[in-house]
Design an enzyme around this catalytic site. Structure first.
Site, short mmCIF file in Angstrom:
data_model
loop_
_atom_site.label_atom_id
_atom_site.label_comp_id
_atom_site.label_asym_id
_atom_site.label_seq_id
_atom_site.Cartn_x
_atom_site.Cartn_y
_atom_site.Cartn_z
N SER A 239 -27.15 -39.01 -2.85
CA SER A 239 -27.57 -37.62 -2.56
C SER A 239 -26.91 -37.34 -1.50
O SER A 239 -26.39 -37.93 -0.62
CB SER A 239 -29.20 -37.32 -2.63
OG SER A 239 -29.57 -37.87 -1.40
N LYS A 240 -27.24 -35.80 -1.39
CA LYS A 240 -26.67 -35.21 0.05
C LYS A 240 -27.06 -35.71 1.16
O LYS A 240 -26.30 -35.81 2.27
CB LYS A 240 -27.08 -33.75 0.01
CG LYS A 240 -26.22 -32.72 -0.99
CD LYS A 240 -26.38 -31.39 -1.22
CE LYS A 240 -25.69 -30.73 -2.11
NZ LYS A 240 -26.01 -29.64 -2.76
N ARG A 241 -28.15 -36.24 1.23
CA ARG A 241 -28.64 -37.07 2.44
C ARG A 241 -27.34 -38.23 2.98
O ARG A 241 -27.46 -38.31 4.07
CB ARG A 241 -30.09 -37.83 2.04
CG ARG A 241 -31.20 -37.04 2.40
CD ARG A 241 -32.44 -37.69 2.16
NE ARG A 241 -32.38 -38.74 0.80
CZ ARG A 241 -32.47 -40.08 0.83
NH1 ARG A 241 -32.29 -40.56 1.97
NH2 ARG A 241 -32.26 -40.79 -0.42
#
Ligand code: GLU
Length: 457
Positions: A239-241
């Protein structure tokens, strides 16, 4: 003929995991002289599908993936879906359900209290009375309520679902007439002639429902390949994390599309221990039976390693073209080839390469404090001043090297006494490619001016 497809839901950008799915489908079609189709799954009209489709096309262009025929928008096929819903109703394979929201909620609560799996209880399955007033019905498929649904997944092998555990008469058209996701996918895959569906294994739970629909509609079930997900370095779903998920961000970060595709193909597919695959090799070698059953990890340093490999090996013209996007116009530079060749050996990204090139091509605005303190003193400035005097003509790197060695002998100095101070004068820092190549790139006059600038600081 093998027909595959990529069927993204519009999100406004192409997700890196989506690109991997697209790539696998693309390669499988191309490896077999088949067709690769693109379909935008935009039945949720709240999202802007035009922009989203453009973002996908842009990312495809960057990666040089082409698709066959016209791009299909599900939003333009509502009439078609309605036709097939009606067909199932006419054949008695689907029915209208007039259950109100309150009734549905009550049923769910009851089932939860009894610790049962929430599912529709089939109360309108055989209904042929007067429909209750004021309720727009949904349409439900008559799903098999016992027995098993089996299929041979190209990645996971034999898969069996117990109908009683997972199915109910699920909705195929909502009360406003719009078709549901599983229904549109089946209609489209069947009508578009899709033979093989390679997709993320997050879709595995949809597959039995889709098989129910294929069978009800009398369509041939395609071959499914459910590919394991990509995880971030912490083992969680990417994910963007974990960093950028938008494909075009990788372009902006200075990755070559070859590197990204090579990286993605290996995240879930293998061919022996090979790591480097050109597009031609991928097209030749890709075989979905070697897709991996287990999740793969997105490893940024491997992507960088592949990117430096491709930066080292693509053509000069290609790099000139790419570097333009990073504000570097090499067309006007006399020794562009030498500059590119010396920088490509040491750059992990195009951003790094463009920055190093700009740092070389422009006179330093300031001097790195540490480098200045370490290398610049009266002796080194004197040596630089003398060295500057021999810069009276333009030579190639080995010409400069010869001349410099002679100069150092005459002045009883060593290369290390000159090279680092000279780097500081030229770049403002103590790092650069081979100093003689740098002098050739800039020419004697420019190097003289930079030495002078340092002396007069
Ligand atoms: N539209 C779905 C998605 O973006 C893919 C559907 C499919 O591959 O069957 O996840």
């Amino acid at each position: 003929m093998i027909v595959t497809r990529f069927a993204p839901s519009p999100t406004g950008y192409l997700h890196i995991g989506g690109l991997r799915t697209a790539l696998y489908n693309y390669l499988y079609a191309r490896a077999n002289g088949g067709k690769f189709l693109l379909r935008i799954e935009d039945t949720d009209l709240k999202r802007n599908s035009k922009e989203a489709a453009e973002a996908i096309v842009e990312a495809f262009k960057w990666c040089k993936l082409d698709f066959d025929g016209e791009m299909v928008y599900q939003s333009s096929r509502f009439d078609l879906y309605k036709e097939y819903v009606q067909k199932l109703l006419d054949e008695g394979k689907a029915y209208k359900c007039y259950m109100s929201k309150d009734e549905l909620d009550a049923l769910r609560k009851e089932q939860e209290a009894a610790k049962q799996r929430p599912k529709y209880d089939g109360r309108y399955r055989e209904f042929n009375g007067m429909p209750p007033e004021g309720i727009e019905p949904v349409v439900r498929i008559k799903a098999p309520l016992d027995g098993v649904i089996e299929f041979n997944d190209g990645v996971k092998g034999e898969i069996k679902f117990n109908c009683a555990d997972i199915l109910d008469d699920f909705i195929i058209a909502r009360s406003d007439g719009t078709p549901t996701y599983n229904f549109t996918v089946v209609i489209d895959d069947a009508l578009m002639g899709v033979t093989d569906v390679i997709r993320g294994d997050d879709h595995l739970s949809n597959t039995p429902k889709q098989i129910v629909l294929y069978e009800a509609l009398g369509f041939k079930v395609p071959k499914f390949y459910h590919v394991a997900m990509i995880n971030g370095s912490d083992g969680q779903k990417l994910s963007k994390r974990h960093g950028a998920t938008d494909v075009m961000e990788y372009k902006k970060m200075g990755y070559l599309s070859e590197a990204l595709l090579n990286f993605l193909v290996r995240l879930g597919w293998s061919h022996g221990d090979d790591e480097i695959f050109s597009m031609d090799e991928m097209k030749k070698l890709f075989d979905p039976t070697h897709l991996s059953k287990s999740a793969s990890t997105f490893n940024q340093s491997k992507l960088e390693w592949l990117n430096s490999h491709y930066i080292k090996t693509v053509s000069f013209e290609r790099l000139v073209d790419e570097l333009k996007h990073f504000g570097l116009n090499l067309k006007e530079i006399k020794h562009a080839k030498l500059l590119v060749d010396s920088l490509r050996e040491r750059s992990k990204t195009l951003v790094e390469m463009a920055n190093s090139a700009k740092a070389l091509l422009n006179k330093p605005k300031e001097y790195d404090e540490k480098a200045y303190k370490k290398f610049i003193n009266e002796n080194s400035l004197n040596l630089l001043a003398k060295f500057s005097e021999i810069l009276d003509e333009d030579l190639n790197a080995s010409g400069y090297e010869e001349k410099t060695i002679k100069f150092l002998e005459e002045n009883e100095a060593k290369l290390k006494d000159l090279a680092q101070p000279l780097r500081v004068a030229i770049t403002g820092t103590s790092v650069s490619p081979s100093i003689f190549e740098v002098i050739e790139i800039l020419g004697s006059k420019e190097v003289k001016e930079r030495i002078e600038k340092l002396i007069n600081k």
